[in-house]
Design an enzyme around this catalytic site. Structure first.
Site, PDB file in Angstrom:
ATOM      1  N   ASP A 171      26.807  12.105  48.390  1.00 39.77           N
ATOM      2  CA  ASP A 171      25.846  12.258  47.302  1.00 39.77           C
ATOM      3  C   ASP A 171      25.433  13.714  47.211  1.00 39.77           C
ATOM      4  O   ASP A 171      25.331  14.403  48.232  1.00 39.77           O
ATOM      5  CB  ASP A 171      24.603  11.371  47.507  1.00 39.77           C
TER       6      ASP A 171
HETATM    7  N1  LIG Z   1      34.187  19.483  39.503  1.00 37.08           N
HETATM    8  C1  LIG Z   1      32.907  19.800  39.845  1.00 37.08           C
HETATM    9  N2  LIG Z   1      32.025  18.776  40.070  1.00 37.08           N
HETATM   10  C2  LIG Z   1      30.758  19.131  40.399  1.00 37.08           C
HETATM   11  C3  LIG Z   1      30.319  20.468  40.506  1.00 37.08           C
HETATM   12  N3  LIG Z   1      28.988  20.456  40.849  1.00 37.08           N
HETATM   13  C4  LIG Z   1      28.625  19.151  40.965  1.00 37.08           C
HETATM   14  N4  LIG Z   1      29.701  18.348  40.708  1.00 37.08           N
HETATM   15  C5  LIG Z   1      29.764  16.872  40.708  1.00 37.08           C
HETATM   16  O1  LIG Z   1      28.499  16.324  40.374  1.00 37.08           O
HETATM   17  C6  LIG Z   1      28.484  14.977  40.863  1.00 37.08           C
HETATM   18  C7  LIG Z   1      27.153  14.735  41.552  1.00 37.08           C
HETATM   19  O2  LIG Z   1      26.824  13.373  41.418  1.00 37.08           O
HETATM   20  P1  LIG Z   1      26.904  12.309  42.625  1.00 37.08           P
HETATM   21  O3  LIG Z   1      25.929  11.245  42.313  1.00 37.08           O
HETATM   22  O4  LIG Z   1      26.825  12.993  43.951  1.00 37.08           O
HETATM   23  O5  LIG Z   1      28.380  11.734  42.562  1.00 37.08           O
HETATM   24  P2  LIG Z   1      29.067  10.878  41.404  1.00 37.08           P
HETATM   25  O6  LIG Z   1      29.991  11.773  40.658  1.00 37.08           O
HETATM   26  O7  LIG Z   1      28.040  10.140  40.626  1.00 37.08           O
HETATM   27  O8  LIG Z   1      29.989   9.865  42.218  1.00 37.08           O
HETATM   28  P3  LIG Z   1      29.527   8.798  43.324  1.00 37.08           P
HETATM   29  O9  LIG Z   1      29.828   9.434  44.657  1.00 37.08           O
HETATM   30  O10 LIG Z   1      30.385   7.607  43.037  1.00 37.08           O
HETATM   31  O11 LIG Z   1      28.052   8.552  43.134  1.00 37.08           O
HETATM   32  C8  LIG Z   1      29.652  14.845  41.854  1.00 37.08           C
HETATM   33  O12 LIG Z   1      30.726  14.142  41.259  1.00 37.08           O
HETATM   34  C9  LIG Z   1      30.043  16.295  42.099  1.00 37.08           C
HETATM   35  O13 LIG Z   1      31.403  16.396  42.451  1.00 37.08           O
HETATM   36  C10 LIG Z   1      31.271  21.513  40.258  1.00 37.08           C
HETATM   37  O14 LIG Z   1      30.983  22.722  40.316  1.00 37.08           O
HETATM   38  N5  LIG Z   1      32.552  21.132  39.942  1.00 37.08           N
END
Ligand SMILES: Nc1nc2c(ncn2[C@@H]2O[C@H](COP(=O)(O)OP(=O)(O)OP(=O)(O)O)[C@@H](O)[C@H]2O)c(=O)[nH]1
Length: 199
Positions: free
Chosen positions: A76
């Site tokens: 997360d």
């Molecule tokens: N490609 C990329 N993704 C980013 C970057 N900064 C943040 N993210 C994405 O932002 C999202 C943060 O949300 P989370 O709730 O941690 O993860 P999610 O995408 O919802 O996926 P889950 O693990 O299934 O909850 C993640 O998918 C990170 O990979 C970046 O600079 N590049």
């Protein structure tokens, strides 16, 4: 014998980072009501680090029950901006507002990862990165979001560092992979020590 690796995340970039490191990983996103967990913890004045850590553990726990044979990784990422916890913007307008707020200031990204083995947490790490955003003109923010919304909508900070998002920052203090959403190097160190990956 190395155990199968399961990533309990729907984040494409997390799976990509692991696969580009040469790891074979199965993806099984954990379906969780993250917002209600976040709200509950914020109501108790929980620190951003603890919120990210708990959510990562809950996601790993949810999938570990289905894959007792595997090492399951839950992740997360939260954004801490001047003590407030920001979430993924829900619309281009919200992304413009969020980036306008962060323009010219610093914020932190905290990326938590928790590993489950045999149904219990065996490793955890929270990577922290401080990002200094340059002063952005309102026109550029509008244009940036209009052009990149389909991609940045999935990012907590409304930017992707590996894409045009790199132009938003003057300095980043911390690990590139942690910005993208995974404390990859500490995770690889642990996997190597456990003999799960060759070194
Ligand atoms: N490609 C990329 N993704 C980013 C970057 N900064 C943040 N993210 C994405 O932002 C999202 C943060 O949300 P989370 O709730 O941690 O993860 P999610 O995408 O919802 O996926 P889950 O693990 O299934 O909850 C993640 O998918 C990170 O990979 C970046 O600079 N590049």
């Amino acid at each position: 014998m190395p155990k199968p690796l399961v990533l309990a995340s729907g984040s494409e970039i997390r799976a990509e980072m692991l696969r580009r490191a040469g790891l074979s990983v199965a993806v099984m996103p954990a379906r969780l009501d993250e917002d209600s967990v976040k709200q509950g913890m914020l109501a108790e004045d929980a620190a951003p680090r603890d919120i990210a850590d708990l959510l990562a553990e809950m996601k790993a726990a949810k999938v570990a029950g289905k894959r007792p044979d595997a090492l399951v990784l839950g992740c997360d990422q939260v954004l801490d901006f001047e003590g407030a916890l920001l979430s993924k913007p829900e619309s281009p307008e919200a992304a413009v507002a969020q980036l306008s707020e962060m323009s010219g200031k610093r914020h932190k990204l905290l990326s938590a990862c928790v590993a489950f083995d045999d149904g219990k947490p065996v490793w955890r790490h929270v990577g922290v990165v401080t990002l200094s955003m340059r002063v952005l003109s309102p026109d550029y923010i509008e244009d940036y979001v209009a052009r990149n919304w389909p991609s940045i909508r999935h990012s907590v900070g409304a930017y992707k560092l590996e894409e045009e998002g790199s132009r938003l920052f003057t300095t980043i203090s911390g690990d590139y992979f942690t910005v993208l959403g995974l404390p990859l190097l500490p995770l690889l160190n642990w996997l190597a020590i456990r003999g799960e990956i060759a070194t």
